[in-house]
Motif scaffolding. Structure first.
Motif, PDB file in Angstrom:
ATOM      1  N   PHE A  97       0.975  -1.145  -0.055  1.00 38.09           N
ATOM      2  CA  PHE A  97       0.028  -0.018   0.014  1.00 38.09           C
ATOM      3  C   PHE A  97       0.835   1.221  -0.122  1.00 38.09           C
ATOM      4  O   PHE A  97       1.757   1.411   0.829  1.00 38.09           O
ATOM      5  N   SER A 108      -8.075  -1.630  -6.015  1.00 44.85           N
ATOM      6  CA  SER A 108      -9.530  -0.994  -6.045  1.00 44.85           C
ATOM      7  C   SER A 108      -9.231   0.040  -5.079  1.00 44.85           C
ATOM      8  O   SER A 108      -8.721   0.250  -4.049  1.00 44.85           O
ATOM      9  N   ALA A 153     -11.033   3.151  -0.164  1.00 49.33           N
ATOM     10  CA  ALA A 153      -9.825   3.159   0.181  1.00 49.33           C
ATOM     11  C   ALA A 153      -9.528   4.544   0.955  1.00 49.33           C
ATOM     12  O   ALA A 153     -10.503   5.337   0.827  1.00 49.33           O
ATOM     13  N   GLU A 207      -6.694  -9.852   5.980  1.00 54.94           N
ATOM     14  CA  GLU A 207      -6.862  -8.315   5.588  1.00 54.94           C
ATOM     15  C   GLU A 207      -5.649  -7.525   5.998  1.00 54.94           C
ATOM     16  O   GLU A 207      -4.967  -8.047   6.900  1.00 54.94           O
ATOM     17  N   ALA A 249      -9.058   1.947   7.253  1.00 56.94           N
ATOM     18  CA  ALA A 249      -9.634   0.867   6.390  1.00 56.94           C
ATOM     19  C   ALA A 249      -9.319  -0.225   6.520  1.00 56.94           C
ATOM     20  O   ALA A 249      -7.681  -0.684   6.624  1.00 56.94           O
ATOM     21  N   ALA A 250      -9.762  -1.435   6.135  1.00 56.35           N
ATOM     22  CA  ALA A 250      -9.225  -2.991   5.957  1.00 56.35           C
ATOM     23  C   ALA A 250      -9.406  -3.307   4.500  1.00 56.35           C
ATOM     24  O   ALA A 250     -10.496  -2.967   3.804  1.00 56.35           O
ATOM     25  N   TYR A 251      -8.222  -3.895   3.805  1.00 55.26           N
ATOM     26  CA  TYR A 251      -8.295  -4.138   2.565  1.00 55.26           C
ATOM     27  C   TYR A 251      -8.112  -5.925   2.630  1.00 55.26           C
ATOM     28  O   TYR A 251      -7.145  -6.305   3.084  1.00 55.26           O
ATOM     29  N   ASP A 282     -10.195  -8.018  -3.447  1.00 50.47           N
ATOM     30  CA  ASP A 282     -10.062  -6.621  -4.034  1.00 50.47           C
ATOM     31  C   ASP A 282     -11.038  -5.600  -3.362  1.00 50.47           C
ATOM     32  O   ASP A 282     -11.423  -4.829  -4.168  1.00 50.47           O
ATOM     33  N   THR A 283     -11.329  -5.780  -1.950  1.00 46.07           N
ATOM     34  CA  THR A 283     -12.157  -4.607  -1.402  1.00 46.07           C
ATOM     35  C   THR A 283     -11.762  -3.940  -0.347  1.00 46.07           C
ATOM     36  O   THR A 283     -10.809  -4.873   0.490  1.00 46.07           O
ATOM     37  N   TRP A 284     -12.164  -2.803  -0.009  1.00 54.05           N
ATOM     38  CA  TRP A 284     -11.861  -2.015   1.286  1.00 54.05           C
ATOM     39  C   TRP A 284     -13.105  -2.003   2.077  1.00 54.05           C
ATOM     40  O   TRP A 284     -14.211  -1.996   1.552  1.00 54.05           O
ATOM     41  N   ARG A 285     -13.034  -2.112   3.345  1.00 55.11           N
ATOM     42  CA  ARG A 285     -13.984  -1.574   4.368  1.00 55.11           C
ATOM     43  C   ARG A 285     -13.538  -0.603   5.298  1.00 55.11           C
ATOM     44  O   ARG A 285     -12.412  -0.972   5.889  1.00 55.11           O
ATOM     45  N   ARG A 286     -14.253   0.297   5.651  1.00 51.01           N
ATOM     46  CA  ARG A 286     -14.068   1.218   6.699  1.00 51.01           C
ATOM     47  C   ARG A 286     -13.971   0.798   8.071  1.00 51.01           C
ATOM     48  O   ARG A 286     -14.706  -0.130   8.382  1.00 51.01           O
TER      49      ARG A 286
END
Length: 217
Positions: free
Chosen positions: A25, A52, A56, A71, A88-90, A95-99
Motif C-alpha cells: 500500500f 481497488s 480506500a 486483511e 480501512a481494511a483491505y 479486492d475490497t476495502w471496508r472502513r
C-alpha cells in the motif's frame, strides 16, 4: 511521479498452487489520492495489478499497516498538516476495502506504532494535534470494535518509538518527545490483563536491540 514515504505489508496467501500474493500500500506524501498495488508471482513471473480505490483510505503519509491473515489494516497518519484518526481494511482475495469503525478508537495521530496480536491490532503512542501521546487502543476486526488500553504504568508520551508483539506481550521501546528528547526506556503491555510493566533500563540497549530492531550502541 515520486511517492514517498510508503509502507509495505508482506503476506503469504494460497490462491492456487505455486502462487504467492504480496501486498503493498503506497501512501502518497503529496497528491490528490492514495495509490496501491498488489504483487503476485505465478510461475515466477512478477505481475503488478492495481488495488481497488473504492472505499480506500484518503491520501496520507505516516499510516501504520498490519496483516491479519486475511486483511491489511491501515490506520492513522497525516495529510496536508492534519492528523488522521481513521482507517480501512483491505482484503486481497476480493479486492475490497471496508472502513474501520472510529467509535472508541484512538485520537488522530501519526508517528504511532501498530502491532498484530493474532486477534487484535494494538495502536499506541505517536503525535497528535496537542503534542506527543502516551495512550492507545486495541482493534478487533471480527467485531469492528475498539477498546482503550490502560494508562497506568504506560511509557511516557512519545513518537518514533519501536513496538513488537512477542506472542503474548507488546514491547514498546525508545522514541522521542519534545522537549525531553530521546528515550532509552520502555514497557511491556499484557493485552489479556490490560496492564503495563516497565522494562529494566540497566544495559538495556544490549538485550533489547535484537527484540525491537534497534542496534546496540
Amino acid at each position: 511521479m515520486r511517492r514517498c514515504p510508503f509502507l509495505a505489508v508482506k503476506l503469504l496467501m494460497p490462491v492456487r498452487p505455486a502462487i504467492l500474493v504480496g501486498l503493498v500500500f503506497l501512501s502518497a506524501f503529496s497528491g490528490p489520492r492514495s495509490v496501491g498495488s498488489a504483487f503476485h508471482t505465478p510461475d515466477d513471473a512478477g505481475i503488478w495489478r492495481p488495488i481497488s480505490a473504492a472505499g480506500a483510505p484518503s491520501a496520507r503519509s505516516g499510516p501504520t499497516a498490519v496483516w491479519t491473515g486475511s486483511e491489511m489494516l491501515v490506520w492513522g497518519g497525516q495529510a496536508s498538516g492534519a492528523y488522521l484518526g481513521d482507517g480501512a481494511a483491505y482484503a486481497p482475495a476480493t479486492d475490497t476495502w471496508r472502513r474501520l469503525s472510529q467509535h472508541g478508537g484512538p485520537s488522530a495521530r501519526s508517528g504511532h506504532t501498530a502491532v498484530w496480536t493474532g486477534n487484535e491490532m494494538v495502536v499506541w503512542g505517536g503525535t497528535g494535534p496537542e503534542g506527543d501521546l502516551g495512550d492507545g487502543a486495541s482493534y478487533d476486526p471480527a467485531n469492528d470494535t475498539w477498546h482503550p488500553i490502560s494508562l497506568a504504568d504506560a511509557p511516557s508520551p512519545r513518537t518514533a518509538h519501536s513496538a513488537v508483539w512477542t506472542g503474548d506481550h507488546m514491547l514498546v521501546w525508545g522514541g522521542a518527545s519534545q522537549p525531553t528528547g530521546s528515550f532509552q526506556n520502555g514497557a511491556t503491555y499484557d493485552l489479556v490483563t490490560d496492564t503495563w510493566k516497565p522494562l529494566p533500563e540497566t544495559d538495556a540497549a544490549s538485550w533489547i536491540g535484537s527484540a525491537v530492531g534497534q542496534a546496540p550502541r
